[in-house]
Design a protein around this motif. Structure first.
Motif, PDB file in Angstrom:
ATOM      1  N   ILE A  41       0.710  -1.204  -0.020  1.00 15.73           N
ATOM      2  CA  ILE A  41       0.015   0.068  -0.130  1.00 15.73           C
ATOM      3  C   ILE A  41       0.862   1.254  -0.359  1.00 15.73           C
ATOM      4  CG2 ILE A  41      -1.829   1.373   1.012  1.00 15.73           C
ATOM      5  CD1 ILE A  41      -2.721  -1.383   2.557  1.00 15.73           C
ATOM      6  N   GLY A  43       2.600   4.029  -3.129  1.00 14.09           N
ATOM      7  CA  GLY A  43       3.475   3.951  -4.380  1.00 14.09           C
ATOM      8  C   GLY A  43       4.622   4.854  -4.367  1.00 14.09           C
ATOM      9  N   PHE A  45       8.926   5.229  -2.644  1.00 17.36           N
ATOM     10  CA  PHE A  45      10.256   4.505  -2.766  1.00 17.36           C
ATOM     11  C   PHE A  45      10.017   3.424  -1.924  1.00 17.36           C
ATOM     12  CE2 PHE A  45      12.530   8.836  -3.417  1.00 17.36           C
ATOM     13  CZ  PHE A  45      12.432   8.828  -4.663  1.00 17.36           C
ATOM     14  N   THR A  46       9.332   3.322  -0.803  1.00 13.84           N
ATOM     15  CA  THR A  46       9.075   2.159  -0.063  1.00 13.84           C
ATOM     16  C   THR A  46       8.246   1.239  -0.754  1.00 13.84           C
ATOM     17  OG1 THR A  46       9.250   3.556   2.002  1.00 13.84           O
ATOM     18  CG2 THR A  46       8.544   1.450   2.273  1.00 13.84           C
ATOM     19  N   GLY A  47       6.970   1.603  -1.263  1.00 16.62           N
ATOM     20  CA  GLY A  47       6.290   0.631  -1.832  1.00 16.62           C
ATOM     21  C   GLY A  47       6.763   0.154  -3.057  1.00 16.62           C
ATOM     22  N   ALA A  66      -2.944   5.485  -3.765  1.00 15.00           N
ATOM     23  CA  ALA A  66      -4.243   6.263  -3.770  1.00 15.00           C
ATOM     24  C   ALA A  66      -4.197   7.491  -4.924  1.00 15.00           C
ATOM     25  CB  ALA A  66      -4.294   6.695  -2.304  1.00 15.00           C
ATOM     26  N   ALA A  67      -3.111   7.730  -5.197  1.00 16.10           N
ATOM     27  CA  ALA A  67      -3.102   8.857  -6.259  1.00 16.10           C
ATOM     28  C   ALA A  67      -2.073   8.449  -7.353  1.00 16.10           C
ATOM     29  CB  ALA A  67      -2.553  10.280  -5.524  1.00 16.10           C
ATOM     30  N   GLY A  73       5.947  11.789  -0.617  1.00 21.79           N
ATOM     31  CA  GLY A  73       7.225  12.583  -0.407  1.00 21.79           C
ATOM     32  C   GLY A  73       8.077  12.034  -1.688  1.00 21.79           C
ATOM     33  N   ASN A  78      13.672  16.727  -2.257  1.00 18.04           N
ATOM     34  CA  ASN A  78      14.739  17.571  -2.840  1.00 18.04           C
ATOM     35  C   ASN A  78      15.503  16.799  -3.614  1.00 18.04           C
ATOM     36  OD1 ASN A  78      17.818  19.142  -2.423  1.00 18.04           O
ATOM     37  ND2 ASN A  78      15.995  20.478  -2.588  1.00 18.04           N
ATOM     38  N   ILE A  82      21.071  10.418   0.782  1.00 22.57           N
ATOM     39  CA  ILE A  82      21.940  10.673   2.053  1.00 22.57           C
ATOM     40  C   ILE A  82      22.088   9.415   2.897  1.00 22.57           C
ATOM     41  CG2 ILE A  82      22.189  12.149   3.934  1.00 22.57           C
ATOM     42  CD1 ILE A  82      20.367  14.279   2.565  1.00 22.57           C
ATOM     43  N   SER A 214      -6.479   4.203  -6.353  1.00 25.99           N
ATOM     44  CA  SER A 214      -6.907   3.020  -5.825  1.00 25.99           C
ATOM     45  C   SER A 214      -6.474   2.932  -4.172  1.00 25.99           C
ATOM     46  CB  SER A 214      -6.411   1.904  -6.493  1.00 25.99           C
ATOM     47  OG  SER A 214      -6.835   1.783  -7.847  1.00 25.99           O
ATOM     48  N   ALA A 216      -6.193   2.182  -0.487  1.00 25.13           N
ATOM     49  CA  ALA A 216      -6.525   1.127   0.446  1.00 25.13           C
ATOM     50  C   ALA A 216      -7.394   1.856   1.725  1.00 25.13           C
ATOM     51  CB  ALA A 216      -5.324   0.597   0.796  1.00 25.13           C
ATOM     52  N   TRP A 376       6.521   0.874   7.687  1.00 22.90           N
ATOM     53  CA  TRP A 376       7.453   1.761   8.536  1.00 22.90           C
ATOM     54  C   TRP A 376       6.962   3.162   8.423  1.00 22.90           C
ATOM     55  CZ3 TRP A 376      11.323   5.381   7.947  1.00 22.90           C
ATOM     56  CH2 TRP A 376      11.692   5.835   6.564  1.00 22.90           C
ATOM     57  N   ASP A 379      10.095   8.995   8.396  1.00 23.09           N
ATOM     58  CA  ASP A 379      11.434   9.413   7.729  1.00 23.09           C
ATOM     59  C   ASP A 379      12.142  10.749   8.369  1.00 23.09           C
ATOM     60  OD1 ASP A 379      10.081  11.621   6.767  1.00 23.09           O
ATOM     61  OD2 ASP A 379       9.742  10.944   4.920  1.00 23.09           O
ATOM     62  N   VAL A 384      14.944   9.191   1.329  1.00 17.28           N
ATOM     63  CA  VAL A 384      15.204   8.715  -0.031  1.00 17.28           C
ATOM     64  C   VAL A 384      15.913   7.359  -0.014  1.00 17.28           C
ATOM     65  CG1 VAL A 384      16.238   9.275  -2.295  1.00 17.28           C
ATOM     66  CG2 VAL A 384      15.006  10.885  -1.197  1.00 17.28           C
TER      67      VAL A 384
HETATM   68  C1  LIG Z   1       9.451  18.188   0.373  1.00 21.76           C
HETATM   69  C2  LIG Z   1      10.336  17.069   0.837  1.00 21.76           C
HETATM   70  C3  LIG Z   1      11.638  17.088   0.448  1.00 21.76           C
HETATM   71  C4  LIG Z   1      12.351  16.114   0.964  1.00 21.76           C
HETATM   72  N1  LIG Z   1      13.662  15.959   0.655  1.00 21.76           N
HETATM   73  C5  LIG Z   1      14.327  14.682   1.009  1.00 21.76           C
HETATM   74  C6  LIG Z   1      15.808  14.776   0.448  1.00 21.76           C
HETATM   75  O1  LIG Z   1      16.250  15.604  -0.128  1.00 21.76           O
HETATM   76  N2  LIG Z   1      16.433  13.681   0.842  1.00 21.76           N
HETATM   77  C7  LIG Z   1      16.026  12.566   1.530  1.00 21.76           C
HETATM   78  O2  LIG Z   1      16.577  11.773   1.550  1.00 21.76           O
HETATM   79  N3  LIG Z   1      14.652  12.584   1.810  1.00 21.76           N
HETATM   80  C8  LIG Z   1      13.981  13.791   1.542  1.00 21.76           C
HETATM   81  N4  LIG Z   1      12.433  13.670   1.949  1.00 21.76           N
HETATM   82  C9  LIG Z   1      11.772  12.702   2.385  1.00 21.76           C
HETATM   83  C10 LIG Z   1      11.510  11.449   1.357  1.00 21.76           C
HETATM   84  O3  LIG Z   1      11.115  12.116   0.310  1.00 21.76           O
HETATM   85  C11 LIG Z   1      10.735  10.388   1.924  1.00 21.76           C
HETATM   86  O4  LIG Z   1      11.350  10.001   3.212  1.00 21.76           O
HETATM   87  C12 LIG Z   1      10.481   9.343   1.097  1.00 21.76           C
HETATM   88  O5  LIG Z   1      10.171   9.707  -0.096  1.00 21.76           O
HETATM   89  C13 LIG Z   1       9.296   8.351   1.749  1.00 21.76           C
HETATM   90  O6  LIG Z   1       9.069   7.428   0.862  1.00 21.76           O
HETATM   91  P1  LIG Z   1       7.815   6.590   1.096  1.00 21.76           P
HETATM   92  O7  LIG Z   1       7.615   5.605   0.166  1.00 21.76           O
HETATM   93  O8  LIG Z   1       8.010   6.016   2.476  1.00 21.76           O
HETATM   94  O9  LIG Z   1       6.770   7.603   1.240  1.00 21.76           O
HETATM   95  P2  LIG Z   1       5.798   8.248   0.259  1.00 21.76           P
HETATM   96  O10 LIG Z   1       6.837   8.710  -0.933  1.00 21.76           O
HETATM   97  O11 LIG Z   1       5.400   9.507   0.973  1.00 21.76           O
HETATM   98  O12 LIG Z   1       4.855   7.278  -0.438  1.00 21.76           O
HETATM   99  C14 LIG Z   1       3.525   7.455   0.428  1.00 21.76           C
HETATM  100  C15 LIG Z   1       2.450   7.166  -0.592  1.00 21.76           C
HETATM  101  O13 LIG Z   1       1.418   6.295  -0.085  1.00 21.76           O
HETATM  102  C16 LIG Z   1       0.377   6.759  -0.674  1.00 21.76           C
HETATM  103  N5  LIG Z   1      -0.898   6.512   0.212  1.00 21.76           N
HETATM  104  C17 LIG Z   1      -1.045   7.014   1.600  1.00 21.76           C
HETATM  105  N6  LIG Z   1      -2.282   6.437   1.845  1.00 21.76           N
HETATM  106  C18 LIG Z   1      -2.678   5.556   1.161  1.00 21.76           C
HETATM  107  C19 LIG Z   1      -3.807   4.623   0.969  1.00 21.76           C
HETATM  108  N7  LIG Z   1      -4.650   4.680   1.991  1.00 21.76           N
HETATM  109  N8  LIG Z   1      -3.763   3.776  -0.066  1.00 21.76           N
HETATM  110  C20 LIG Z   1      -2.891   3.830  -1.029  1.00 21.76           C
HETATM  111  N9  LIG Z   1      -1.794   4.674  -1.277  1.00 21.76           N
HETATM  112  C21 LIG Z   1      -1.667   5.551  -0.012  1.00 21.76           C
HETATM  113  C22 LIG Z   1       0.486   8.308  -0.686  1.00 21.76           C
HETATM  114  O14 LIG Z   1      -0.434   8.879  -1.851  1.00 21.76           O
HETATM  115  C23 LIG Z   1       1.923   8.287  -1.367  1.00 21.76           C
HETATM  116  O15 LIG Z   1       2.317   8.273  -2.465  1.00 21.76           O
HETATM  117  C24 LIG Z   1      11.929  14.933   1.735  1.00 21.76           C
HETATM  118  C25 LIG Z   1      10.514  14.976   1.676  1.00 21.76           C
HETATM  119  C26 LIG Z   1       9.788  15.904   1.305  1.00 21.76           C
HETATM  120  C27 LIG Z   1       8.308  15.743   1.492  1.00 21.76           C
END
Ligand SMILES: Cc1cc2nc3c(=O)[nH]c(=O)nc-3n(C[C@H](O)[C@H](O)[C@H](O)COP(=O)(O)OP(=O)(O)OC[C@H]3O[C@@H](n4cnc5c(N)ncnc54)[C@H](O)[C@@H]3O)c2cc1C
Length: 440
Positions: A41, A43, A45-47, A66-67, A73, A78, A82, A214, A216, A376, A379, A384
């Protein structure tokens, strides 16, 4: 007017949306009941890294976003890769999680930037990847104590880190503002939305099924596994990975009891100039590093492939943010870099924002929510590399690799008391950071 950064119907406008490669074609989940081995759940980097690892291991994975892919993030950050956390240093992680799990997590973080760039190379992902190092300069002489401690903690764990004096930092950054620092050559920068889309394409090629728009809405027990329902159809599976990070409360606050309330989403602004002339670029980060310094109210920037300076910042209040950030961050960049100052006022062509997931203890929170359900969050603005690395590890747990052999320091979900209030108050913490930034 609705803020386009908050509209899930499309990818929010940003430098990355304007410059990233196209997204692979995806559709909504259909109305019929679907089955998979693992449902992922989210999309980001983690997913995506989880889905990719699962599919490459022959596991049938369905990812629900979802989107649009990268809408959280991952598509708006940015772009700095790191290999360390923003708040918790290695010794603190070991203290929090114990010698075995703590050191295992530290090793994963140490290797995390390499994991990202290896994935990019392996799958030939076009995302402006530059692995020329990440530097953290110290903004006060007193912050050199923190810098030395960080360098020493990572050096003890065999990270290829380097302690830098004032002149060395000036040579790397092009600025005499800082008092020294440290760098890790495995870090760098990317076009994050390009990486998201490249990972999605690799996962699809490997056999993962990806559904966008879609959300969840609930995870309920079904037979010996789980049923993940959307507004349309549902997916049953034996394992689930929740990868919703700071956006956990945006689409389905009750997806898992208490989970969305265990993290505080805090807005972070990102900004990009027009491509800068060569004679200015030569004087700023001349070796093309990614830079983020020791300020709590972080100073950070790097160049994209077209020579745009990509920076940003945080605000306590969000009204009129574009105008206020133009001035605030423009003056900051001009103060740091004389070449920029001499060219006149700094103008940012694009300004966008997203939410980072803060935890009250500054630690990443890894959960085994129930048998076969992993997540998890937390962050703390730097994920990233960590999200990409942890995505693969959560996939390993879901495909049956013994958890005891994995760097997964599970902890129970701890909802934050008065969460709604904490979310409202969080931007005010910046005032405390700014005050602290002025000390020693
Ligand atoms: C503005 C900004 C700048 C940053 N700059 C840096 C950087 O330079 N270097 C760095 O290391 N980190 C940076 N980070 C942090 C980094 O972007 C995040 O730690 C990383 O992208 C997290 O990835 P993720 O897949 O865990 O979460 P996300 O990328 O946030 O993905 C979560 C996804 O889950 C989806 N979602 C939520 N609820 C549901 C649901 N119910 N059903 C289906 N989908 C759902 C969301 O739409 C979203 O796409 C930054 C973050 C932000 C916001």
């Amino acid at each position: 007017m609705t803020d386009p950064n908050l509209v899930p119907a499309r990818t929010p406008p940003s430098l990355w949306a304007a410059s990233a490669r196209a997204a692979p074609a995806t559709a909504e989940l259909g109305a019929a009941e679907t089955h998979a081995d693992v449902v992922v759940i989210g999309g980001g980097f983690t997913g995506l890294c989880a889905a990719l690892r699962l599919a490459e291991s022959g596991v049938d994975a369905v990812l629900l976003e979802a989107a649009e892919l990268g809408w959280g993030g991952s598509g708006r950050n940015n772009g700095q890769v790191i290999p360390c956390l923003s708040r918790a240093d290695p010794d603190a992680l070991v203290q929090a999680f114990g010698a075995d799990r703590g050191e295992a997590l530290v090793r994963l973080i140490r290797d995390s930037a390499g994991i990202v760039f290896d994935l990019i190379r392996k799958h030939g992902i076009e995302c402006e990847a530059v692995q020329n190092g990440w530097v953290q300069p110290a903004h006060r002489p007193g912050r050199m104590n923190l810098t030395r401690s960080r360098h020493e903690q990572w050096r003890r764990r065999d990270a290829p880190v380097e302690l830098l004096d004032r002149e060395q930092v000036a040579a790397i950054t092009g600025s005499t503002y800082w008092h020294g620092g440290w760098q890790n050559p495995t870090g760098g920068h990317i076009n994050p939305l390009g990486l998201v889309r490249g990972l999605a394409e690799a996962a699809l090629k490997a056999g993962a099924r990806i559904f966008t728009h879609s959300a969840a809405l609930g995870i309920t027990p079904a037979g010996s596994g789980w049923r993940v329902a959307t507004a349309n159809g549902a997916v049953t599976s034996s394992k689930v990975i929740v990868a919703t990070q700071a956006y956990s409360g945006f689409f389905a606050p009750q997806l898992w009891p208490g989970l969305a309330r265990s993290v505080v989403p805090v807005r972070s602004y990102q900004m990009a100039t027009a491509p800068l002339p060569q004679e200015i670029r030569r004087c700023i980060l001349p070796h093309n590093h990614a830079m983020s310094d020791t300020h709590g109210d972080l100073y950070f920037c790097h160049f994209d492939a077209a020579g745009r300076l990509v920076s940003g910042g945080a605000l306590v209040l969000h009204h009129n943010y574009e105008e206020r950030l133009q001035r605030r961050i423009g003056e900051r960049m001009a103060m740091l870099f004389p070449a920029l100052r001499e060219a006149g006022p700094v103008h940012f062509e694009q300004i966008w924002h997203g939410y980072i997931g803060m935890t009250t203890d500054g630690l990443p929170h890894v959960h085994k929510l129930a048998d076969g359900v992993y997540a998890w969050l937390g962050d703390n603005g730097r994920g990233v590399a960590l999200a990409s690395a942890l995505g693969g590890v959560l996939a390993d747990a879901a495909r049956g690799v013994p958890e005891s052999t994995l760097p997964l320091p599970f902890m129970p979900v701890a909802p934050i008391p008065l969460h709604a209030l904490a979310v409202k108050a969080a931007p005010r913490a910046l005032l405390g950071y700014r005050w602290h930034d002025r000390l020693g």
